[in-house]
Design a protein around this motif. Structure first.
Motif, short mmCIF file in Angstrom:
data_model
loop_
_atom_site.label_atom_id
_atom_site.label_comp_id
_atom_site.label_asym_id
_atom_site.label_seq_id
_atom_site.Cartn_x
_atom_site.Cartn_y
_atom_site.Cartn_z
N ARG A 121 0.82 -1.21 0.00
CA ARG A 121 0.00 0.00 0.00
C ARG A 121 0.85 1.27 0.00
N ILE A 153 -8.50 -4.95 -9.96
CA ILE A 153 -7.55 -5.81 -9.25
C ILE A 153 -7.85 -7.26 -9.56
N ARG A 163 -14.20 -5.95 -1.12
CA ARG A 163 -13.18 -6.78 -0.49
C ARG A 163 -12.83 -7.94 -1.42
N TYR A 164 -11.52 -8.11 -1.66
CA TYR A 164 -11.05 -9.10 -2.64
C TYR A 164 -10.01 -10.03 -2.02
N TRP A 173 -3.46 -6.03 -0.19
CA TRP A 173 -4.78 -5.57 -0.62
C TRP A 173 -5.86 -6.62 -0.35
N ASP A 177 -11.29 -3.07 2.61
CA ASP A 177 -12.18 -2.24 1.78
C ASP A 177 -11.32 -1.37 0.86
N ILE A 178 -11.06 -1.86 -0.33
CA ILE A 178 -10.14 -1.19 -1.24
C ILE A 178 -10.66 0.18 -1.64
N ASP A 179 -11.96 0.31 -1.85
CA ASP A 179 -12.50 1.60 -2.25
C ASP A 179 -12.25 2.67 -1.19
N LEU A 181 -9.81 2.74 1.03
CA LEU A 181 -8.38 3.06 1.06
C LEU A 181 -8.04 4.11 0.00
N VAL A 192 -14.32 -0.20 -7.04
CA VAL A 192 -13.36 -1.26 -7.32
C VAL A 192 -14.07 -2.42 -7.99
#
Length: 380
Positions: A121, A153, A163-164, A173, A177-179, A181, A192
């Motif tokens: 990150r 991703i 979430r992935y 990652w 919650d990637i969005d 971040l 995302v």
């Protein structure tokens, strides 16, 4: 009308009917009002009123006249106004990051591909902020009209949203919650999507989807995945994992037709490249090891494509991802779509096509995410 307050500009978001109009104009690279009326369920009076509103707000613009092929006045052509809004697209890969600045008409304004030894990150956000700063310095008009950021991703979605579960190289990652971040890092709304789904959205709006409303995108990169477009809309599935075509192959029965296995093949044949990014930067379809890889890829890709054709009956199957177009063109004639050839008129089969989105499929699709979600979602 819906409104959203962004850091530097207030956008009036379109109604569903306005979205349908914007989508039609974007997909057809411009259109006249009579064509919009014919393509939608909207009356001529409604289209006229909504088009005037979109013109007043600067979302569309007049672009000359279209000959009508008959006697009478040519029709006024409407186009998407490129400078109305901008979006960022970020592709997170196992060995690199791509960043795109895209305008409202789906044109790539600026682009950077950054090889990354580690996809942590801190490393990603440091380089990303440098890229965004460079983009906005080169294109100051985008500063106050930057609407949002989309992220593509590799990996499986865990919650149907953000979430992935990505490959090991993207451990930082995983299950976050990637969005959020990206919103925290850039101060922009973020969306995302799986890389294959993101690329399929971009292809639907800007590539093959301009001619075909139903297709499956085969996303070949370090892994293999894809996206399903049905009636011009992404078919995400219950958990956001629709289009995971690589899982059609029984585990350990085939060598996966990915860029990782292609890299291994060309290395085994004496080509000195250290990573997928380096291989793609120098790629030559005549390298030793390429044809051997295609030969091994023929059966698994034929099984995947035949399964897609049997289950979904799409108009087309599109080869893309990080696959070089010249390699796609060599692969397509090798793929067999299984058919029983019953009688003299076999069932219709999908066309096999090379992706028509340029530069970087995932980053382009990711950049379209904010625009598609808020401006172009009502496809027609």
């Amino acid at each position: 009308m819906r409104e959203i307050l962004e850091p530097n500009h207030r956008f009036t978001l379109p109604s569903d009917s306005e979205m349908a109009i914007l989508s039609h104009i974007l997909r057809h690279k411009g259109s006249a009002q009579p064509d919009i009326v014919q393509a939608t369920d909207l009356s001529q009076q409604t289209v006229s009123r909504l088009v005037n509103s979109l013109l007043d707000r600067g979302a569309v613009q007049l672009a000359g006249r279209i000959p009508n092929g008959r006697r009478g006045q040519p029709r006024l052509k409407l186009e998407i106004a490129p400078g109305y809004a901008y979006a960022l697209g970020v592709a997170l890969m196992t060995d690199a990051m791509s960043v795109v600045l895209m305008d409202f008409a789906g044109q790539v304004v600026d682009y950077q591909h950054i090889e990354m030894p580690k996809m942590t990150r801190p490393a990603v956000f440091s380089r990303l902020k440098d890229s965004v700063s460079t983009f906005l310095h080169r294109h100051p008009s985008a500063q106050d009209r930057l609407f949002g950021v989309g992220i593509g991703i590799s990996g499986y979605c865990l919650d149907g949203r953000a979430r992935y579960n990505p490959p090991a190289a993207l451990d930082d990652w995983a299950k976050v919650d990637i969005d959020q971040l990206f919103t925290d890092a850039l101060g922009l709304p973020a969306w995302v999507e799986n890389d294959g789904n993101a690329a399929a959205i971009g292809e639907s709006l800007l590539g093959v989807g301009r001619r075909y409303a139903n297709f499956v995108y085969m996303f070949i990169a370090a892994g293999i995945g894809g996206g399903v477009i049905s009636n011009q809309r992404l078919l995400r599935g219950v958990h956001g994992n629709g289009g995971e075509i690589g899982l059609m192959l029984p585990r350990n029965m085939f060598e996966l037709p990915t860029l990782e296995t292609l890299l291994a093949s060309v290395r085994d044949h004496g080509i000195q490249v250290s990573s997928i990014s380096e291989m793609l930067a120098q790629f030559d379809a005549t390298w030793p090891g390429v044809d051997a890889w295609i030969g091994r890829a023929r059966e698994p890709l034929s099984r995947i494509a035949s399964s897609i054709a049997a289950l979904l009956d799409p108009e087309a199957i599109v080869l893309g991802g990080r696959l070089p177009p010249e390699l796609s063109a060599k692969i397509i004639p090798m793929i067999e779509l299984y058919d029983d050839a019953r009688r003299e008129e076999p069932r219709p089969l999908p066309r096999l096509l090379v992706s028509e989105t340029q530069v970087d499929a995932c980053a382009i699709g990711a950049a379209m995410l904010p625009l598609e979600k808020q401006f172009f979602a009502s496809m027609v």
